[in-house]
Design a protein around this motif. Structure first.
Motif, PDB file in Angstrom:
ATOM      1  N   SER A 158     -18.911 -30.403 -43.433  1.00  9.94           N
ATOM      2  CA  SER A 158     -18.593 -30.456 -45.242  1.00  9.94           C
ATOM      3  C   SER A 158     -18.085 -29.448 -45.588  1.00  9.94           C
ATOM      4  O   SER A 158     -18.100 -28.151 -44.902  1.00  9.94           O
ATOM      5  N   HIS A 187     -17.680 -34.620 -45.936  1.00 12.56           N
ATOM      6  CA  HIS A 187     -18.249 -34.118 -47.197  1.00 12.56           C
ATOM      7  C   HIS A 187     -17.486 -33.151 -47.837  1.00 12.56           C
ATOM      8  O   HIS A 187     -16.944 -32.129 -47.197  1.00 12.56           O
ATOM      9  N   SER A 243     -18.805 -37.891 -50.596  1.00  7.60           N
ATOM     10  CA  SER A 243     -18.883 -37.999 -49.041  1.00  7.60           C
ATOM     11  C   SER A 243     -18.419 -39.168 -48.568  1.00  7.60           C
ATOM     12  O   SER A 243     -18.173 -40.253 -49.471  1.00  7.60           O
TER      13      SER A 243
END
Length: 381
Positions: A158, A187, A243
């Motif tokens: 992420s 993400h 996401s």
């Protein structure tokens, strides 16, 4: 219901960013090993008081957890496994990292200890802007950290980005998005700058020395972020989070769904057995207090009315909204009964909509979320 999620706070950083108001301290000269021993003491006392269920998510945040040495990280991960031994086969285990702190030996220790998700604080891809906000890493370090994570076997990556930064333009944000997308993370968390009291940025703001973008430009940065990430195949599932399929943050969803979680470490918040707590701030004070008991500075029972308000305030951050059925099953009453004085006005203003089982934010409500959330405070009938 006992928690199935664990948050652990590592308060050490290589450098304190100009906007940061988290419980974080420059690591040089800090008693890191003693802090990890104190964390283990808190774990032992916590699970004795509130035994853990099968753990579904673990999140080590900071600070910058990846300033720990490989030996220190191994010590921490072993303690987590010792006191929270039952892990779901689908466990999501996240560690926050700053670019430039992800060397291979440390990542190897993390993977061996069960870590399978890395949240990297990129913030922006403009070098001079990184320096202006107090970051000490380079743009190249962002790219390198993503590559290092994947080479180590961490496939779920992420990236954090920020907008509304001093002297940041809409074009800067567009460039940051394109460069971030080129790294193909799983993400994104994309947050607007909030100038908090006690930070260097707050001092500069009071002095008239913080040239922030206009509200219109900040709004445009957010809207372009939403459009560009959607075009690239990312699903916006929360006000600030996007996401790929199956990669939303399950740990953070624990907060938005108003579910219980363990909060361990200095300054950490937790929610167990109907009580919320915040631990003491200050590394040495935390170490000292854990020798005699739990280090909570503030504990308060969450009364039913507050819990119902939280269910709406937190749940409406999710774009899927709040389930009427779940609310009724949890509280034994209908949302419309509890918030009879709030919902009609929000519906009339076009800030929320009710579709089948769910109340959710409209497009307009998404832009004025704080107005929606605050309207529920103190309103549970």
């Amino acid at each position: 219901m006992n928690p199935r999620s664990v948050y652990i706070h590592i308060p050490f950083c290589t450098h304190k960013c100009h906007y940061c108001d988290f419980t974080a301290y420059v690591v040089g000269g800090q008693p890191v090993d003693e802090y990890l021993e104190a964390l283990e003491r808190e774990m032992a006392q916590t699970v004795e008081a509130v035994p853990p269920e099968t753990i579904e998510t673990i999140f080590i945040g900071g600070g910058t957890p990846t300033v720990l040495t490989p030996r220190q990280m191994e010590t921490l991960l072993q303690a987590i496994r010792r006191y929270f031994p039952r892990w779901s086969p689908e466990l999501e285990f996240t560690v926050e990292a700053n670019p430039g702190t992800t060397e291979s030996e440390l990542l190897s220790v993390m993977v061996d200890g069960g870590v399978n998700r890395l949240s990297i604080g990129a913030q922006t891809f403009r070098s001079d802007l990184l320096e202006r906000i107090g970051r000490v890493h380079s743009v190249e370090a962002i790219v390198r950290s993503v590559e290092e994570a994947r080479s180590a076997g961490i496939s779920n990556v992420s990236l954090d980005l920020m907008f509304g930064l001093p002297e940041q333009t809409v074009e800067d944000m567009e460039e940051a998005l394109e460069r971030a997308l080129a790294l193909k993370p799983d993400h994104f968390s994309v947050y607007s700058l909030k100038v908090e009291e006690g930070t260097l940025f707050h001092t500069r703001l009071l002095q008239g020395k913080l040239p922030l973008p206009s509200e219109d430009d900040e709004l445009e940065m957010y809207q372009r972020t939403r459009r560009r990430l959607t075009e690239a195949g990312y699903h916006q599932y929360e006000v600030s989070n996007f996401s790929r399929a199956g990669r939303k943050s399950r740990h953070n969803s624990t907060y938005w769904l108003n579910l219980p979680y363990y909060g361990l470490g200095t300054g950490a918040h937790g929610y167990t057995r109907g009580q919320r707590h915040q631990n003491v701030k200050g590394v040495k004070e935390y170490i000292r207090i854990t020798r005699d008991g739990l280090p909570a500075a503030d504990v308060h029972p969450v009364h039913r009315s507050e819990e119902m308000e939280n269910q709406l305030i937190l749940g409406l951050r999710l774009l899927e909204g709040v389930s009427r059925r779940v609310f009724q099953n949890r509280f034994g009453t209908e949302i419309e009964t509890v918030f009879a004085h709030v919902l009609p006005g929000l519906l009339d203003k076009g800030l929320i909509v009710c579709e089948k089982d769910r109340y959710r934010l409209t497009e307009r409500g998404l832009l004025f979320g704080n107005e929606v959330f605050s309207s529920f405070l103190g309103e549970a009938a």
